[in-house]
Design a protein around this motif. Structure first.
Motif: not given
Length: 567
Positions: A190-197, A401-411, A560-567
């Motif tokens: 059930p968590t596969n397509h959910l963001d943290a919230a 969160p979902n829709g913030s562009g994470k997958s697009t950034l990786l693509a 402990d990794w550098p983080e890039l957060r998209l909102d």
């Protein structure tokens, strides 16, 4: 095995000696399970162990070969994949899920209207009231709207399901099922397509679920927070699945790791015993060849008698050693993550790799001010003034969160989506390994589906070679990774489970011994054991790694990794 709570709670599900298998491939063998109201059973196990199959058997979608499944009360399931019916909308799912709630409300209204205060049947009215309250029917529409909102799912009930993404369809259906409040709820990842919230909201709902839950999940934090028992479908040394009553994931992992250590030690000991048996038998029978003769000077008439005694002694040795031997099955393989390179080595005349001398200045991969338009309205990704660079051995955790562009950034980093603005630079000779949310198997055509996993992997290697993205001297064999068993490598892709196909996609990402790994939700559909092994491998590999994940435990492990957060 049996999962029960020490209470008088209503038994919602009983699986009695359930056996099921596909032609030539057994899956479930005499499985017993009892789940009562308030029980929250997590199903774990390696990909292909039968978790999804067991859910389908428990739901009644598939009949067991033998044994019996009994259910009490209402049932709802949320499978990993939803194929929308033609013309179906968000509203179609909502109304289907709330049909029982609407019926309970109608029944209560009819019972109240028809009730005769002087001679009416009070028990019938009480049953209608109890059902209405059990389903909290007065609150159903608000629950649906809240769940859709918290999951980031479309709320427009006129939206066509076939116009939504796979993740959006899943979130709509999950929201509807939670609002339905069935007595028995079966969830597959059930968590596969959910963001943290969304995961936090789901966790709250499942912890307070009044009925019974059976959940297939790789989410280790969800196992910690929700489950009252963990059923591991991976066979132990005795060939049977095991039920772990410990509700902490760490306790379950410790118990299982101890079991695996004992299993592997026993297997090694029996292999050594078998090797000693073979050696002693060879020595015992060596003298029984055509060249065998009794000791020099002995009576020639003793030759036959000596031979018989020699055979009897060898036979007694065989019996004694075989009596002490124990048949121990081969233990499951562990992930053998390859030794990936950190930088491309210079070449001589573009042909052979020369001895290393780094000679590489700057990042392996760089992305500046990327923008990717997604049609009218809001772009899929827009990061003006942002520079994303991946140095040798670098690490980057992408969150949001979902829709913030994470997958697009990786693509965009991998080059699989074109930039409408910005610059992407890849250093000469750098190889990329990419695991997208929808990997190669998601887009396989009919011909590819018929290929065995091994042949499909070979075809992928040839395609990379033709594109100049593979060095034949650094190819990573799929059989060496421990991701798929030998039997599974010979099976067509279409026969592999969702999790096994995800393992195949991960193998394809490692095939070219990449200098940069780009992984989008790498824990999706993978077993919890493999997620643990993969997380540790990503922390120590020499390759650079970019990960986008909602998995709470993986995010904590990579904090402990550098983080890039998209909102």
């Amino acid at each position: 095995m049996t999962a029960t709570t020490p209470s008088a709670a209503t038994v919602q599900l009983v699986a009695d000696a359930v056996t099921f298998g596909y032609p030539g491939r057994p899956v479930l063998d005499r499985l017993d399970l009892v789940v009562s109201a308030g029980d929250r059973v997590g199903l774990v196990g390696e990909n292909g162990a039968g978790k999804t199959t067991l859910l389908r058997v428990l739901a009644g979608d598939v009949a067991p070969t033998s044994g019996e499944v009994r259910r009490v009360g209402t049932l709802a399931t949320v499978e990993q994949e939803l194929v929308p019916q033609r013309g179906a909308t968000v509203g179609t799912l909502v109304e289907s899920a709330l049909a029982a709630v609407r019926h309970a409300a109608d029944e209560l209204q009819a019972a109240v209207a028809a009730f005769d205060h002087e001679s009416g049947d009070l028990s019938a009215l009480e049953r209608a009231v109890a059902r209405f309250e059990h389903l909290a029917a007065w609150d159903a529409d608000r629950r649906v709207d809240e769940a859709l909102t918290r999951f980031g799912a479309p709320r427009d009930r006129g939206r066509a399901l076939d116009g939504l993404s796979v993740g959006e369809r899943y979130r709509v259906r999950l929201a509807c099922r939670l609002a339905e409040r069935t007595d028995l709820l079966l969830l597959d990842e059930p968590t596969n397509h959910l963001d943290a919230a969304g995961i936090d909201y789901l966790t709250e709902q499942l912890r307070d679920w009044p009925g019974a839950l059976v959940i297939v999940t790789h989410d280790r934090a969800l196992l910690d927070a929700v489950m009252t028992a963990i059923l591991d479908l991976d066979p132990a040394m005795d060939g049977r699945p095991a039920l772990y009553g410990a509700t902490r994931y760490a306790d379950y992992r410790f118990a299982k790791d101890q079991m695996l250590r004992r299993w592997r030690a026993r297997f090694r000991a029996e292999r050594k015993r078998a090797d000693r048996l073979a050696e002693r038998l060879d020595a015992a029978y060596e003298g029984l060849s055509d060249e065998w003769r009794p000791p020099k000077g002995s009576n020639k008439h003793r030759r036959a008698t000596g031979a018989r005694l020699h055979v009897k002694a060898a036979d007694r040795l065989i019996q004694r050693l075989e009596a002490d031997a124990v048949e121990v099955p081969v233990p499951p393989p562990a992930l053998a993550f390859p030794d990936l390179p950190s930088i491309p080595r210079p070449t001589v005349d573009g042909a052979v790799e020369a001895p290393a001398g780094s000679g590489l200045l700057g990042p392996l991969l760089e992305l500046r001010a990327p923008r990717v338009d997604g049609g009218p309205g809001r772009p899929r990704l827009d990061l003006p003034g942002v520079r994303v660079d991946v140095p040798p051995c670098g690490r980057l955790l992408v969150t949001g969160p979902n829709g913030s562009g994470k997958s697009t950034l990786l693509a965009a980093l991998s080059g699989s989506v074109a930039l409408d603005r910005g610059v992407r630079t890849v250093a000469p000779g750098v190889r990329l390994g990419v695991l997208a949310q929808e990997g190669p198997t998601e887009h396989a055509d009919a011909e590819e589906e018929r290929r065995s996993a091994f042949d499909a992997y070979a075809r992928h290697a040839l395609d990379l070679l033709a594109a100049g993205a593979l060095d034949p001297q650094q190819l990573v064999p799929i059989a060496a990774l421990g991701l798929l068993a030998d039997d599974d490598l010979d099976r067509p892709l279409r026969e592999l489970s969702v999790g096994q196909r995800r393992r195949f996609d991960l193998a394809c990402a490692l095939l070219a011994a990449p200098h940069v790994l780009i992984l989008d939700e790498p824990t999706n559909h993978l077993s919890v054991g493999l997620v643990d092994e993969l997380t540790e491998a990503l922390r120590v590999t020499s390759a650079a790694v970019v990960v986008a994940t909602h998995d709470r435990r993986m995010r904590a492990d990579l904090a402990d990794w550098p983080e890039l957060r998209l909102d």
